[in-house]
Scaffold this motif. Sequence first.
Motif, short mmCIF file in Angstrom:
data_model
loop_
_atom_site.label_atom_id
_atom_site.label_comp_id
_atom_site.label_asym_id
_atom_site.label_seq_id
_atom_site.Cartn_x
_atom_site.Cartn_y
_atom_site.Cartn_z
N UNK A 42 0.82 -1.21 0.00
CA UNK A 42 0.00 0.00 0.00
C UNK A 42 0.86 1.27 0.00
N UNK A 43 1.99 1.21 -0.66
CA UNK A 43 2.94 2.32 -0.70
C UNK A 43 2.26 3.63 -1.07
N UNK A 44 2.48 4.68 -0.24
CA UNK A 44 1.81 5.96 -0.43
C UNK A 44 2.69 7.00 -1.11
N UNK A 45 3.85 6.58 -1.60
CA UNK A 45 4.74 7.49 -2.29
C UNK A 45 5.77 8.17 -1.41
N UNK A 46 5.68 7.99 -0.10
CA UNK A 46 6.63 8.59 0.84
C UNK A 46 7.69 7.55 1.20
N UNK A 47 8.95 7.86 0.90
CA UNK A 47 10.02 6.92 1.19
C UNK A 47 10.35 6.94 2.67
N UNK A 48 10.32 5.77 3.28
CA UNK A 48 10.62 5.66 4.72
C UNK A 48 11.04 4.22 5.02
N UNK A 49 11.77 4.05 6.12
CA UNK A 49 12.04 2.71 6.63
C UNK A 49 10.74 2.13 7.15
N UNK A 87 4.39 -7.10 -2.75
CA UNK A 87 5.06 -5.87 -2.32
C UNK A 87 5.13 -4.92 -3.51
N UNK A 88 5.32 -3.65 -3.23
CA UNK A 88 5.36 -2.65 -4.31
C UNK A 88 6.80 -2.45 -4.77
N UNK A 89 7.04 -2.65 -6.07
CA UNK A 89 8.40 -2.52 -6.62
C UNK A 89 8.46 -1.63 -7.85
N UNK A 90 7.34 -1.04 -8.24
CA UNK A 90 7.32 -0.25 -9.47
C UNK A 90 8.17 1.02 -9.38
N UNK A 91 8.55 1.41 -8.17
CA UNK A 91 9.30 2.65 -8.00
C UNK A 91 10.81 2.44 -8.06
N UNK A 92 11.27 1.23 -8.36
CA UNK A 92 12.70 0.97 -8.51
C UNK A 92 12.96 0.32 -9.87
#
Length: 212
Positions: free
Chosen positions: A59-66, A78-83
């Motif tokens: 459910x990645x909201x676009x904010x990069x965080x640990x 898991x969401x991997x489209x941003x890499x």
Amino acid sequence: MTAAETPVQYMERTRHYYRALGYDNDYVWATFADVPFTLPAKPSSDLRIALITTASPADFDGVKRVWSGLVSPPPKKLFTDNVAWDKESTHTNDPGSFLPIEAAFGLVREGALVGLTRHFHGVPTEYSQRKTSTEDAPEILARVRKDGADAAILCPLCPVCHQTVSLVARHLEANGIPTVIIGSALDVVEHCGVPRFYFTDFPLGNPCGHPW
């Protein structure tokens, strides 16, 4: 070794890519003259392992965080489209190809490991080496310590992901947590300098083996 057998040079490929986009200044990859190294305090069969990924929550909201997730049950997605993994050659629909929870539980059943920590942990891929080193790596260290990890396995997806986990591994080693990286971008990891790296010549996105 033939040209076909030579590992892909991702640093050079990235340089050509950004030059083609019109950028004049090359990205400066992390490199160090020294490599921190921590010996495991126990035999491998007594180690409790923390798994670390550069994937994001489903459910990645676009904010990069640990972030952290439970290993049981393992995440189905898991969401991997941003890499930048190799989207032309493979897919990341099987989380086990980049976050080996089921494989690790198999080693526990065989007695090769004592167990996994309750959580796996996600570290965001950052071009900023400063942010990874001064903010994200210390947060990962705090979380694996809280979970009682004896060692950590880090599994990156993209070229910059490999730099990110290399910086995290260096921080963990310097603070008493032995690590091993499983990955595909050999040049990035060797350039940074880590104590243990298991090279898998698979497409980016599947460092732990072909999907399914």
